[in-house]
Scaffold this active site. Structure first.
Site, short mmCIF file in Angstrom:
data_model
loop_
_atom_site.label_atom_id
_atom_site.label_comp_id
_atom_site.label_asym_id
_atom_site.label_seq_id
_atom_site.Cartn_x
_atom_site.Cartn_y
_atom_site.Cartn_z
N GLU A 33 1.73 2.23 -0.27
CA GLU A 33 0.99 3.39 0.19
C GLU A 33 -0.45 2.92 0.38
OE1 GLU A 33 1.20 6.80 -2.40
OE2 GLU A 33 -0.23 7.89 -1.15
N ARG A 257 8.82 -2.62 -13.47
CA ARG A 257 7.52 -2.95 -12.90
C ARG A 257 6.81 -3.96 -13.81
NH1 ARG A 257 5.27 1.58 -11.05
NH2 ARG A 257 3.15 0.83 -11.02
N LYS A 267 -3.23 2.25 -9.34
CA LYS A 267 -4.30 2.32 -8.35
C LYS A 267 -5.29 3.44 -8.67
CE LYS A 267 -1.27 1.95 -4.97
NZ LYS A 267 -0.63 1.99 -3.65
P1 ATP Z 1 0.44 2.39 -8.45
O1 ATP Z 1 1.19 3.17 -9.48
O2 ATP Z 1 -0.26 1.20 -8.98
O3 ATP Z 1 -0.43 3.24 -7.60
P2 ATP Z 1 2.50 2.50 -6.56
O4 ATP Z 1 3.89 2.25 -6.98
O5 ATP Z 1 2.12 3.90 -6.32
O6 ATP Z 1 1.55 1.77 -7.55
P3 ATP Z 1 2.84 1.64 -3.90
O7 ATP Z 1 1.81 1.30 -2.91
O8 ATP Z 1 3.64 2.86 -3.69
O9 ATP Z 1 2.11 1.71 -5.29
O10 ATP Z 1 3.77 0.40 -4.16
C1 ATP Z 1 4.33 -0.43 -3.17
C2 ATP Z 1 5.49 -1.17 -3.76
O11 ATP Z 1 5.06 -1.98 -4.85
C3 ATP Z 1 6.52 -0.21 -4.31
O12 ATP Z 1 7.80 -0.67 -3.91
C4 ATP Z 1 6.34 -0.29 -5.79
O13 ATP Z 1 7.55 -0.06 -6.45
C5 ATP Z 1 5.82 -1.72 -5.99
N1 ATP Z 1 5.01 -1.80 -7.19
C6 ATP Z 1 3.91 -1.07 -7.50
N2 ATP Z 1 3.43 -1.39 -8.71
C7 ATP Z 1 4.24 -2.37 -9.20
C8 ATP Z 1 4.28 -3.12 -10.42
N3 ATP Z 1 3.38 -2.93 -11.38
N4 ATP Z 1 5.26 -4.04 -10.57
C9 ATP Z 1 6.16 -4.23 -9.60
N5 ATP Z 1 6.19 -3.56 -8.44
C10 ATP Z 1 5.25 -2.63 -8.23
MG MG Z 2 3.41 5.04 -4.81
#
Ligand code: ATP
Ligand code: MG
Length: 551
Positions: A33, A257, A267
């Site tokens: 995102e 994760r 984020k």
């Molecule tokens: P955050 O919680 O840090 O905002 P998010 O999951 O909302 O992270 P996205 O931009 O939606 O962030 O994530 C893009 C991809 O990266 C998704 O497939 C998500 O599952 C993966 N991802 C995000 N954080 C992690 C992590 N800590 N370890 C492994 N994969 C991750």
């Molecule tokens: Mg997300």
């Protein structure tokens, strides 16, 4: 990494699917995102998605999951692309979920026409109230029995901007008594009169995550849609929507994760650090962002090796930051160019060395002979580290103290004869004699010494600012501590040395260079460097000092 390593569970699934002929080739996607910069957790997902496709001859799409107009920005889109490329991966297609808004709208109409979705006028409080709890079934909304025609008309009016934010939502019609709360008529579209960074003001209704993600996977014919464990309960809805719409059957798989010690990884929290000025920006070298690690001097290989080493887990865990630093040292030890820099100087004067004379000595650039040598000027007055001299030596002290002998790295053996103090009682200068026949590489002196120290010739030295970075947080898991995670910021995470003495070869450093400042750690040039002022960042210490502190 060794070829015989056993397969992780995702590789097993992919191999099975290929061997059984379920797919001819696989397609994965990385779906960020664009609401922040990528962090080290994302690199795990990137290595996994791109790595699987690479290993099995498939392809990977980069898909921006830009269905929330409020938090998203093109700055983030650009940084995400830069970071993925820097990590060493190339996507087959660059897609945006917002490109599918028309198609998603059509999908919603299909659900309505099949009596599988309805417009609900309830407030969000009413919807939450009727939803029930994990132990109590929910209750139907009074709008659930609207006719198909009425739903079609209302949904089109929603799209045409007839209603205000929150006045109506579109919900999937599944089962208000379902054991999985997410299946209790989830909201799939909401009204939001907001400007979108790509579609502008074209839309005032936006699909919810669950109604965009799986459908986008399906549109792109993603075979293996990999996400993190918190999406396990969403899988049922993911499958339901694909089945009811009768579209390409993508499948969702979940892994744990990546969480890492001494940092935070969401984020939202990282944005707080940036906005409240705890760090200088998303790419502050203390940030766990990919751009922060890059600026700090990390190499793409070290991050890829780290992701490989931690494997693919099915249970949440907290990975030690030391492991990432270990992977970094492993890479830098072989590749970083050696240089001599004095961070906390005192002067060493060689009393029996000719005044005004300069000798050109040579020092190896690295552990590999192919890296060659560089010229370093030597003269009567040298800068050395204050900590390499002790007036009253401790036990097993092999460095400078009155009467002791040490080797000056790539130069001569010197003997400490005396020292001078300033009025405040601090050591100001050390007087030594040198042995002309003890030159490195051509030493016929027969003298053996146990200590070698680094130095920079006083008349030839240049100066630089050196930024010494340490961990951003004092505790292993700041997000899990009581109170605000920001209360646990390490106040000593940045210490600036305004005037370090550097050997002159470093004035040619570029942003891509990696250095080992001998005996001091790994460093790289910072982008804040100007023509008049060189700035270096400490990438990592030579050894894991934290493990020692912790005992
Ligand atoms: P955050 O919680 O840090 O905002 P998010 O999951 O909302 O992270 P996205 O931009 O939606 O962030 O994530 C893009 C991809 O990266 C998704 O497939 C998500 O599952 C993966 N991802 C995000 N954080 C992690 C992590 N800590 N370890 C492994 N994969 C991750
Ligand atoms: Mg997300």
């Amino acid at each position: 990494m060794s070829e015989e390593k056993s397969l992780n569970f995702l590789e097993e699934i992919v191999e099975n699917d290929l061997n059984n002929g379920k797919y001819k080739s696989i397609i994965t996607r990385f779906p960020p995102e664009p609401n922040g910069y990528l962090h080290i957790g994302h690199s795990k997902s990137i290595c996994l998605n791109f790595g699987l496709a690479q290993k099995y001859g498939g392809s990977t799409n980069l898909r921006f999951d830009d269905t929330n107009p409020i938090t998203e920005d093109t700055e983030y889109v650009e940084s995400i692309k830069e970071d993925i490329k820097w990590l060493g991966f190339n996507w087959s297609n660059e897609f945006y979920a917002s490109d599918y808004f028309n198609q998603l709208f059509e999908f919603a109409l299909t659900l309505i026409k099949n009596d599988l979705a309805y417009v609900d006028d309830s407030t969000s409080e009413e919807i939450a109230h009727l939803k029930g709890t994990p132990t109590e079934p929910g209750k139907d909304s009074i709008y659930r029995s609207r006719s198909i025609d009425e739903n079609l008309q209302l949904f089109i009016e929603m799209k045409d901007g007839k209603y205000k934010d929150g006045e109506k939502v579109l919900r999937a019609k599944i089962d208000m008594t379902h054991t999985n709360m997410l299946m209790r008529d989830p909201i799939i579209y909401r009204i939001k009169h907001a400007h979108h960074h790509r579609t502008g003001d074209k839309w005032c209704i936006y699909p919810m995550y669950d109604f965009a993600h799986g459908q986008s996977d399906s549109i792109e014919k993603i075979t293996h849609s990999i996400c993190t464990l918190e999406f396990i309960p969403h899988r049922e809805l993911y499958d339901w929507l694909i089945e009811k719409l009768n579209i390409f059957p993508s499948h969702q798989y979940e892994f744990a994760r990546l969480n890492m010690t001494y940092t935070v990884m969401s984020k939202r929290k990282l944005l707080q650090l940036v906005e409240e000025g705890h760090v200088s920006g998303w790419d502050d070298p203390r940030m766990p962002t990919i751009s922060g690690f890059r600026r700090k001097g990390y190499t793409p290989l070290s991050i890829r090796n780290f992701c490989e080493k931690i494997g693919v887990a099915k249970r949440e865990n907290l990975i030690d930051l030391s492991l990432l630093e270990f992977c970094l040292r492993e890479d830098l030890n072989n590749t970083a160019k050696r240089a001599m820099v004095v961070l906390d100087p005192i002067k060493l004067i060689i009393t029996n060395y000719e005044d005004g004379k300069t000798e050109e000595l040579h020092s190896e650039n690295g552990p590999d002979e192919n890296m060659g040598t560089r010229a370093i000027p030597f003269s009567k007055e040298l800068w050395i580290e204050r900590e390499d001299f002790m007036e009253v030596p401790e036990k097993k002290w092999f460095r400078l103290t009155p009467g002791s002998m040490v080797r000056l790295k790539s130069a001569y053996i010197v003997k400490c004869e005396s020292f001078e103090k300033d009025n405040a009682g601090n050591v100001k200068a050390i007087h030594c004699t040198y042995f002309p026949d003890s030159k490195s590489g051509n030493d016929t002196s027969g003298i053996t010494v146990k200590g070698t120290i680094h130095w920079v010739s006083v008349p030839h030295a240049k100066t630089a600012e050196v930024r010494m970075y340490d961990r951003l947080f004092k505790v292993e898991n700041p997000a899990a501590e009581e109170g605000d995670f920001k209360d646990y910021i390490n106040p000593h995470s940045l210490e600036i040395i305004p005037n370090a003495y550097i050997e002159s070869s470093l004035t040619n450093a570029t942003l891509d260079d990696r250095f080992q400042f001998i005996r001091k750690g790994y460093f790289c040039l910072d982008k804040d460097t100007t023509k008049d002022k060189l700035i270096f960042n400490r990438t990592v210490t030579l050894k894991d000092t934290w493990s020692k502190v912790k005992g």
